[in-house]
Write an enzyme that holds these catalytic residues in place. Structure first.
Site, short mmCIF file in Angstrom:
data_model
loop_
_atom_site.label_atom_id
_atom_site.label_comp_id
_atom_site.label_asym_id
_atom_site.label_seq_id
_atom_site.Cartn_x
_atom_site.Cartn_y
_atom_site.Cartn_z
N LYS A 94 -4.16 -3.42 6.25
CA LYS A 94 -3.29 -3.98 5.22
C LYS A 94 -2.01 -4.55 5.82
O LYS A 94 -1.56 -4.09 6.88
CB LYS A 94 -2.97 -2.93 4.13
CG LYS A 94 -1.90 -1.96 4.48
CD LYS A 94 -1.29 -1.33 3.21
CE LYS A 94 -0.04 -0.55 3.63
NZ LYS A 94 0.93 -0.35 2.61
N LYS A 136 -0.50 6.93 9.46
CA LYS A 136 0.90 6.88 9.93
C LYS A 136 1.10 7.79 11.13
O LYS A 136 1.94 7.51 11.99
CB LYS A 136 1.86 7.28 8.80
CG LYS A 136 1.90 6.27 7.68
CD LYS A 136 3.21 5.51 7.61
CE LYS A 136 2.96 4.19 6.92
NZ LYS A 136 4.10 3.51 6.41
N LYS A 158 5.06 -3.88 6.01
CA LYS A 158 6.37 -4.42 6.41
C LYS A 158 6.92 -3.76 7.67
O LYS A 158 7.84 -4.28 8.29
CB LYS A 158 7.38 -4.37 5.25
CG LYS A 158 7.64 -2.98 4.68
CD LYS A 158 8.66 -3.09 3.56
CE LYS A 158 8.41 -2.13 2.43
NZ LYS A 158 8.35 -0.72 2.79
P1 ATP Z 1 5.45 0.50 5.28
O1 ATP Z 1 5.02 -0.46 6.31
O2 ATP Z 1 6.84 1.00 5.48
O3 ATP Z 1 4.46 1.58 5.00
P2 ATP Z 1 4.51 -1.08 3.10
O4 ATP Z 1 4.60 -2.55 3.36
O5 ATP Z 1 3.18 -0.45 3.22
O6 ATP Z 1 5.59 -0.33 3.96
P3 ATP Z 1 5.49 0.40 0.81
O7 ATP Z 1 6.95 0.56 0.73
O8 ATP Z 1 4.68 1.53 1.33
O9 ATP Z 1 5.11 -0.90 1.65
O10 ATP Z 1 4.93 -0.01 -0.60
C1 ATP Z 1 5.66 -0.62 -1.64
C2 ATP Z 1 4.68 -1.10 -2.68
O11 ATP Z 1 3.97 -2.24 -2.17
C3 ATP Z 1 3.60 -0.10 -3.05
O12 ATP Z 1 3.35 -0.16 -4.42
C4 ATP Z 1 2.40 -0.53 -2.28
O13 ATP Z 1 1.20 -0.17 -2.91
C5 ATP Z 1 2.58 -2.04 -2.26
N1 ATP Z 1 1.99 -2.62 -1.06
C6 ATP Z 1 2.32 -2.35 0.22
N2 ATP Z 1 1.60 -3.07 1.07
C7 ATP Z 1 0.78 -3.83 0.32
C8 ATP Z 1 -0.24 -4.79 0.62
N3 ATP Z 1 -0.52 -5.12 1.85
N4 ATP Z 1 -0.89 -5.37 -0.39
C9 ATP Z 1 -0.60 -5.04 -1.66
N5 ATP Z 1 0.33 -4.15 -2.02
C10 ATP Z 1 1.01 -3.54 -1.05
#
Ligand code: ATP
Ligand code: LTN
Length: 329
Positions: free
Chosen positions: A195, A112, A198
């Protein structure tokens, strides 16, 4: 007594199919067997730059997205993190226990801070401690998260160890991770070695659950795939097509081996077309439910305040115990 579950998602962007497959889809399956607390982590969102107006609107939208994806406010405690002031309070106590060396190991901080090089604030660094407070306040037994959050959960367990050592055992509960069996990690549609996220600045890299269906079709059909042509699951060699197979498997409930069999001899394009249709068919009712909820926000606001009340009641008990243990009560 049912076991307690706590989880949350940071209020950035809109939820993606990665969040659904890796997290919220699993949460939904736990809601009858466990006493579940699911929060919208809006305090966590402040670790990256936010437009206040957008964040204010997103709080409600996120809450509606949880419900539209199948989290039942009658069966779970659904709440906004910032509505429960105990999170910030416990976080401070735990910050004073956590060695910086432990935070230095967190790979998400490294990722990050590279991504937000102009805003490497202290919150981005200490964020796993706030996450530990989120979990420990509810004395959670289990924490369902995607694989990317495993390291943060380990840190939370280490913090419990420090706390026990300094102030005695039994005040905080040692939580266990709960990682869903399948599709724990969905990758970016544009770079399948990263990964799906969002908050990715390239919207083609993710499918948001609120994307118009036409856009979803386009994004899936435009997913970057590998130079080969066989539809075989092997993330090391074919990360692109393997990612699409994983998504297909999660949305259809079919085993990966079954999908490989059905698509033997077919082209990547066949799988993409079918996958796009499948994702659209799954998200169409979710979007309808979301629109219904957003059109009558009074119900949403009611669920939100009921959730906040129930959550803070439980959180306050733990905070009292912690304040007594450390000597400020
Ligand atoms: P950001 O981009 O803001 O970091 P993010 O998409 O990584 O957001 P989080 O809010 O960090 O999402 O995570 C919410 C939940 O979704 C967590 O339990 C995380 O492990 C899961 N998660 C996030 N991205 C993935 C992914 N690509 N595949 C599977 N699980 C995910
Ligand atoms: N850090 C998590 C979101 C989150 C969370 C939590 C998950 C905040 N607090 C507590 C589980 C338990 C993330 O996925 N980025």
């Amino acid at each position: 007594m049912k076991k307690v579950i706590l989880s949350g998602s940071t209020a950035t962007g809109d939820l993606t199919i990665g969040n659904y497959i890796g997290a919220i889809g699993n949460w939904k399956n736990l809601q009858t067997e466990y006493d579940c607390f699911y929060m919208v982590a809006d305090l966590h969102a402040l670790t990256v730059k936010q437009d206040p107006k957008v964040l204010r609107e997103r709080r409600l939208s996120f809450f509606a997205q949880y419900i539209a994806l199948g989290l039942d406010p009658e069966k779970n405690t659904l709440f906004m993190q910032s509505d429960v002031h105990q999170h910030a309070e416990l976080s401070w106590v735990l910050t004073c226990l956590t060695p910086m060396g432990f935070l230095n190991r967190m790979t998400q901080f490294k990722d990050k801070s590279a991504q937000h090089a102009k805003n490497i604030n202290a919150g981005l660094y200490t964020y796993p401690i706030l996450m530990a407070a989120d979990i420990l306040l509810y004395r959670a037994d289990l924490v369902p998260v995607g694989e990317d959050q495993k390291q943060h959960l380990e840190l939370c367990r280490d913090i419990v160890g420090f706390f026990d050592h300094n102030y005695g055992e039994g005040i905080l509960k040692l939580p266990e991770p709960y990682i869903g069996k399948q599709g724990a990690r969905i990758m970016s549609l544009q770079d399948p070695t990263r990964k799906m996220s969002k908050s990715d600045e390239n919207p083609k890299s993710f499918v948001s659950i609120l994307d118009p269906l036409k856009k979803i079709q386009k994004k899936i059909k435009g997913a970057v795939t590998d130079s080969g042509s066989e539809i075989i699951f092997n993330p090391e060699v074919n990360p692109g097509i393997s990612n699409l197979i994983t998504i297909y498997s999660s949305f259809s409930g079919k085993a990966i081996s079954q999908i490989e069999k059905e698509y033997a001899g077919k082209m990547y394009g066949h799988l993409k077309v079918d996958l796009a249709d499948l994702v659209c068919a799954t998200l169409d009712p979710v979007q309808k439910k979301y629109n219904e909820l957003m059109n009558d926000q009074s119900a949403l606001v009611q669920f939100m305040s009921a959730g906040a009340l129930a959550a803070s009641e439980r959180a306050q008990k733990t905070l009292n115990d912690v304040y007594c243990a450390v000597g400020i009560r």
